[in-house]
Design a protein around this motif. Sequence first.
Motif, PDB file in Angstrom:
ATOM      1  N   SER A 139      57.840   6.235  81.893  1.00 54.05           N
ATOM      2  CA  SER A 139      59.037   5.900  81.820  1.00 54.05           C
ATOM      3  C   SER A 139      59.306   4.717  83.033  1.00 54.05           C
ATOM      4  O   SER A 139      59.650   3.644  82.705  1.00 54.05           O
ATOM      5  CB  SER A 139      60.126   7.111  82.203  1.00 54.05           C
ATOM      6  OG  SER A 139      60.057   8.034  81.243  1.00 54.05           O
ATOM      7  N   ARG A 156      60.013   0.686  82.555  1.00 54.78           N
ATOM      8  CA  ARG A 156      61.107  -0.116  83.225  1.00 54.78           C
ATOM      9  C   ARG A 156      60.518  -1.224  83.859  1.00 54.78           C
ATOM     10  O   ARG A 156      61.064  -2.434  83.808  1.00 54.78           O
ATOM     11  CB  ARG A 156      61.879   0.702  84.213  1.00 54.78           C
ATOM     12  CG  ARG A 156      62.860   1.752  83.616  1.00 54.78           C
ATOM     13  CD  ARG A 156      63.655   2.177  84.784  1.00 54.78           C
ATOM     14  NE  ARG A 156      63.046   3.086  85.688  1.00 54.78           N
ATOM     15  CZ  ARG A 156      62.584   4.398  85.601  1.00 54.78           C
ATOM     16  NH1 ARG A 156      63.022   5.286  84.466  1.00 54.78           N
ATOM     17  NH2 ARG A 156      62.083   5.210  86.470  1.00 54.78           N
ATOM     18  N   SER A 198      61.166  -0.596  76.280  1.00 51.61           N
ATOM     19  CA  SER A 198      61.421   0.926  76.042  1.00 51.61           C
ATOM     20  C   SER A 198      60.308   1.739  75.904  1.00 51.61           C
ATOM     21  O   SER A 198      59.156   1.122  75.794  1.00 51.61           O
ATOM     22  CB  SER A 198      62.269   0.930  74.616  1.00 51.61           C
ATOM     23  OG  SER A 198      61.196   0.673  73.629  1.00 51.61           O
ATOM     24  N   ARG A 199      60.654   2.869  76.140  1.00 53.98           N
ATOM     25  CA  ARG A 199      59.393   3.744  76.267  1.00 53.98           C
ATOM     26  C   ARG A 199      58.762   3.872  74.934  1.00 53.98           C
ATOM     27  O   ARG A 199      57.338   3.992  74.847  1.00 53.98           O
ATOM     28  CB  ARG A 199      59.875   5.228  76.692  1.00 53.98           C
ATOM     29  CG  ARG A 199      60.351   5.363  78.049  1.00 53.98           C
ATOM     30  CD  ARG A 199      60.840   6.815  78.461  1.00 53.98           C
ATOM     31  NE  ARG A 199      59.869   7.908  78.421  1.00 53.98           N
ATOM     32  CZ  ARG A 199      59.550   8.815  77.405  1.00 53.98           C
ATOM     33  NH1 ARG A 199      60.257   8.638  76.124  1.00 53.98           N
ATOM     34  NH2 ARG A 199      58.807   9.644  77.548  1.00 53.98           N
TER      35      ARG A 199
END
Length: 444
Positions: A419, A423, A428-429
Amino acid sequence: MRKLNLIALDEQPDPIAAYLGVAGWDVHVATSLSAAQQLKRMPQPRALVCLLLMRHAPLAQLAEIEACMRHWRQAEWIAICGAGVMQTAPLRDLLVNYLFDYHTLPVDPDHLVRTAGHAYGRALLRAEQADGTMVSDSLGMVGTSAAIGQLRVHIRKVAATSAPVLIGGESGSGKELAAQAIHRVSVRAGGPFIAVNCGAISPSLAHSELFGHERGSFTGAVGERCGLIEAAHGGTIFLDEIGDLNLDLQTNLLRFLQEKTISRLGSARSLRVDARVVAASHVNLEEAVAAGRFREDLFYRLNVLAVTVPPLRERNGDITMLAEHFFRQCTGDTARRLDGFSQQALAAMMAHDWPGNVRELFNRVQRAVVMTDRRLIAATDLGLAREPAHIQIRLDNARTQAEREAIHLSLQRVGRNVSKAARELGVSRMTLYRLMEKHGIALD
């Protein structure tokens, strides 16, 4: 509070200690190198600055100074010295190779405080980098690629049994390390691990080396001798390059695998030996069987459980991690100031095919650490530099390499937290998971 060790060799440290104390530093003073030994016993913070104060050139203490620097390798060192020190070649080498910065007397307090702050920031970055770098797991293996992850899974499975194991893989890929890992996580971990390079045993002494001999069994046999297989009782015998054993010894080894007994040279009695056999070969043993160089029945006895060590070129993402690991190993016993690899060196390592695998990588790093005159190891130090006219790299390949390296470094910085890495990378993950799968980057 930021900690600073101030070691004064031939100068009163009080004024300088006062400057730094007012600036917010926690200053610990030693008025000699022997007094600095007491500072070594104190708990050390993650980031440390050491200040060496010497008005004159203490050539007789040079070895002790370097020993201090080896002890506080995580520290950034600053020297305050008299002008005469700069005229002495060994001290100049010390300043150039090992120190973050230096000042000449008289000291400018504001400048010194700023330098100490920069050095502390550098020490903190080094500590954070070390904290975020995965060195090895309980198997002693460095890397997070999918290929090395799969190897770890296979090792743990075969370690749970006592059946023979045959390890395949190219030269230099780490077959002995895999054998050690099998032993380390097996129920035999408390017993001996005996490694034998079958290709290095003299043919005339091979039987005696592996199975032992009795006194008088041949000229020069003045006493009885325990063989290497017998020495592995209760543990593991690792037979590297087993394809180099002659056919007579293959017959004796087959008998041991079938009956768990051996006979020393010159003895009629059998000895029972409880040793697990792990063998390895970089040649294709099936082809050796077809060519009549290796017994077919021995091959099937050994090939109960098969493990293949991947070549380095298939371990995407592991190259820079292994290089950093070897760099720390090779610089562990020296105080010489080396800060790591340049970006060009990292790119050259990623682009290299590594025909010699992990052994080649270690050898190149070791040679570069010894021979470089730079703070950052360059591609030329590694022997990987190419003439500009010969560099032909497609734009898509360069983009793929940069993408893989960015993901790898981001995961290192955030402790393998997907995660946080997503960021940091601005994706996105799910996208990051997809990219990790694309580049063969695993979390464990």
